[in-house]
Design a protein around this motif. Sequence first.
Motif, short mmCIF file in Angstrom:
data_model
loop_
_atom_site.label_atom_id
_atom_site.label_comp_id
_atom_site.label_asym_id
_atom_site.label_seq_id
_atom_site.Cartn_x
_atom_site.Cartn_y
_atom_site.Cartn_z
N GLU A 18 6.52 -23.56 -13.91
CA GLU A 18 5.37 -22.48 -13.91
C GLU A 18 4.64 -22.49 -12.62
O GLU A 18 4.31 -21.71 -12.11
N LEU A 19 4.54 -23.74 -12.21
CA LEU A 19 3.84 -24.18 -10.90
C LEU A 19 4.58 -23.30 -9.79
O LEU A 19 3.97 -22.71 -8.71
N SER A 22 4.69 -19.36 -10.32
CA SER A 22 3.60 -18.61 -10.29
C SER A 22 2.37 -19.05 -9.44
O SER A 22 1.50 -18.50 -9.01
N ARG A 24 0.50 -21.61 -10.54
CA ARG A 24 -0.44 -22.02 -11.20
C ARG A 24 -0.11 -23.32 -11.75
O ARG A 24 1.17 -23.37 -12.33
N TYR A 25 -1.17 -24.28 -11.95
CA TYR A 25 -0.81 -25.66 -12.56
C TYR A 25 -1.36 -25.41 -14.01
O TYR A 25 -2.41 -25.39 -14.00
N VAL A 26 -0.63 -25.36 -15.05
CA VAL A 26 -1.28 -25.02 -16.46
C VAL A 26 -0.72 -26.06 -17.50
O VAL A 26 0.02 -25.67 -18.25
#
Length: 130
Positions: A18-19, A22, A24-26
């Motif tokens: 995901e990082l 996108s 974003r670090y989630v």
Amino acid sequence: MCITTSNTSYMADAIDFELDRSGRYVPAVVSGTYSLVDKLITSFAAVIATGAVALLGYTTTMPQPTDPCTSAIFWMTLSLKFGLPLIGWVITLVAMRECPLTKEEMVNVQKRIAEKKAAAQSEFYKKQLQ
């Protein structure tokens, strides 16, 4: 996700993917979702066990250790012990068939993340030196 065996590694791979995808670090979203699904499935286990006991005819009492072992109890036990995990395994295989991550792709994801981190760090140092 597709390359490791422990749940924490699956989550780490999903977080890294995901990082990379996108930016974003989630980790909280991924671990929270995993925890929610795990708790839902675990709580559903009691419903399955209760329903299985009711299907065997125990509607007013629970089976006791002194009750005779009937073929219905034997087959219900086998289906719960081996059948449900087998069904879960098949569902997992079907779901993971669409997984875009392979070992090679995960290596590429990690390389791209390292490159992005190095670029961000370089940019940070350039700003600090000005």
